[in-house]
Design a protein around this motif. Sequence first.
Motif, PDB file in Angstrom:
ATOM      1  N   HIS A   1      51.359  24.348  23.571  1.00 13.65           N
ATOM      2  CA  HIS A   1      51.970  23.068  23.209  1.00 13.65           C
ATOM      3  C   HIS A   1      52.002  22.104  24.401  1.00 13.65           C
ATOM      4  CE1 HIS A   1      53.206  24.313  19.200  1.00 13.65           C
ATOM      5  NE2 HIS A   1      53.689  25.440  19.713  1.00 13.65           N
TER       6      HIS A   1
ATOM      7  N   ARG B   1      49.128  19.510  24.326  1.00 13.01           N
ATOM      8  CA  ARG B   1      49.330  18.400  23.388  1.00 13.01           C
ATOM      9  C   ARG B   1      50.442  17.476  23.869  1.00 13.01           C
ATOM     10  NH1 ARG B   1      52.573  18.484  18.461  1.00 13.01           N
ATOM     11  NH2 ARG B   1      52.055  16.679  17.174  1.00 13.01           N
ATOM     12  N   GLU B   2      51.532  18.049  24.332  1.00 11.31           N
ATOM     13  CA  GLU B   2      52.648  17.231  24.784  1.00 11.31           C
ATOM     14  C   GLU B   2      52.276  16.411  26.014  1.00 11.31           C
ATOM     15  OE1 GLU B   2      55.609  20.133  25.389  1.00 11.31           O
ATOM     16  OE2 GLU B   2      56.086  20.394  23.254  1.00 11.31           O
TER      17      GLU B   2
ATOM     18  N   ALA C   1      52.374  12.441  26.233  1.00  8.59           N
ATOM     19  CA  ALA C   1      53.223  11.831  27.257  1.00  8.59           C
ATOM     20  C   ALA C   1      52.464  10.806  28.085  1.00  8.59           C
ATOM     21  CB  ALA C   1      53.795  12.913  28.169  1.00  8.59           C
TER      22      ALA C   1
ATOM     23  N   GLU D   1      48.074  10.235  18.618  1.00 11.05           N
ATOM     24  CA  GLU D   1      47.985  11.573  18.018  1.00 11.05           C
ATOM     25  C   GLU D   1      46.547  11.945  17.665  1.00 11.05           C
ATOM     26  OE1 GLU D   1      49.404  15.008  17.350  1.00 11.05           O
ATOM     27  OE2 GLU D   1      51.036  13.548  17.244  1.00 11.05           O
TER      28      GLU D   1
ATOM     29  N   THR E   1      44.563  12.788  20.782  1.00  9.37           N
ATOM     30  CA  THR E   1      44.995  14.080  21.311  1.00  9.37           C
ATOM     31  C   THR E   1      44.379  15.226  20.523  1.00  9.37           C
ATOM     32  OG1 THR E   1      47.095  13.141  22.066  1.00  9.37           O
ATOM     33  CG2 THR E   1      46.999  15.532  21.763  1.00  9.37           C
TER      34      THR E   1
END
Length: 285
Positions: free
Chosen positions: A147, A150-151, A155, A160, A163
């Motif tokens: 995760h 993706r985070e 950030a 989205e 990403t």
Amino acid sequence: TGLFTLLALIPLFWIIGYVVSKGSQYINLDFFTQLPRPMGMAGGGVLHAIEGTLLLTVLAGLFSIPPGLLAAFYAAYQPNTPLGTAIRFGTDVLSGVPSIVIGIFAYALVVKPQGHYSALAGGVALAILMLPTIIRTTEEMLKLVPHALREGSLALGSPEWRTALKVTLPAAFNGIITGFILGLARASGETAPLLFTALGNDRFEIGQIVQGGIQGGQSFLMILKNIFEQPVDSLPLTLYKYTQQPFPERINQSWAVALVLMAIVLITNIFARVWVQYRSAKLRG
């Protein structure tokens, strides 16, 4: 555990050895390059079935991979939403539906409105069968991506969709490709759905269709239409038909067809394993 593992492998090697011993006797160059001869005559080949299998598999991949990939991303990113739950539940149900029921559904969806059997209808049926494999394998591979990747991308201001396309997809690429290949391997070995959709065609040959279209001055789209909108054969369908006929020549060729089909499935699965190992070793290196 070693003993029972060996017992589980005995049927696999027994089947492979028996099919190789029976089918290799009737494999020759004509088998791959010629169309079938009339019943009762020796010789001929299954070029029509090989071309039909490749055509149906390509169509099934085109119809199933894009929606399956998008559905898997939604189920992985939004697992607790009503739609995400419905996707996973529907995938589980669809994976348990008998393939012949999928064939009847594709018949009502494509064949009945068109008024004729076609490669297009066969591709739709096989695509439906591939969807559960693609969705579940892709979803599981996406869940294995840390995760933090993706985070971190979100950030930094990446949207989205970027990403998912630039970070998550490359990280899970090996497993996703494996799922695609396994789905294609399953589709290439199906028979029941094609009885209601592709039907079979002993005279199907892509080279003749293209040559006839060029000589007739047809456009590229018209040639594709002629290819997609007529009945086609496949190796599993040919195997099924040949085993029902009382001619020794066809029975012998059915063993050769079984050997070719088994080789395709085995090579596809082995390639998927080797691909994953190679990519994983390359990433570690």
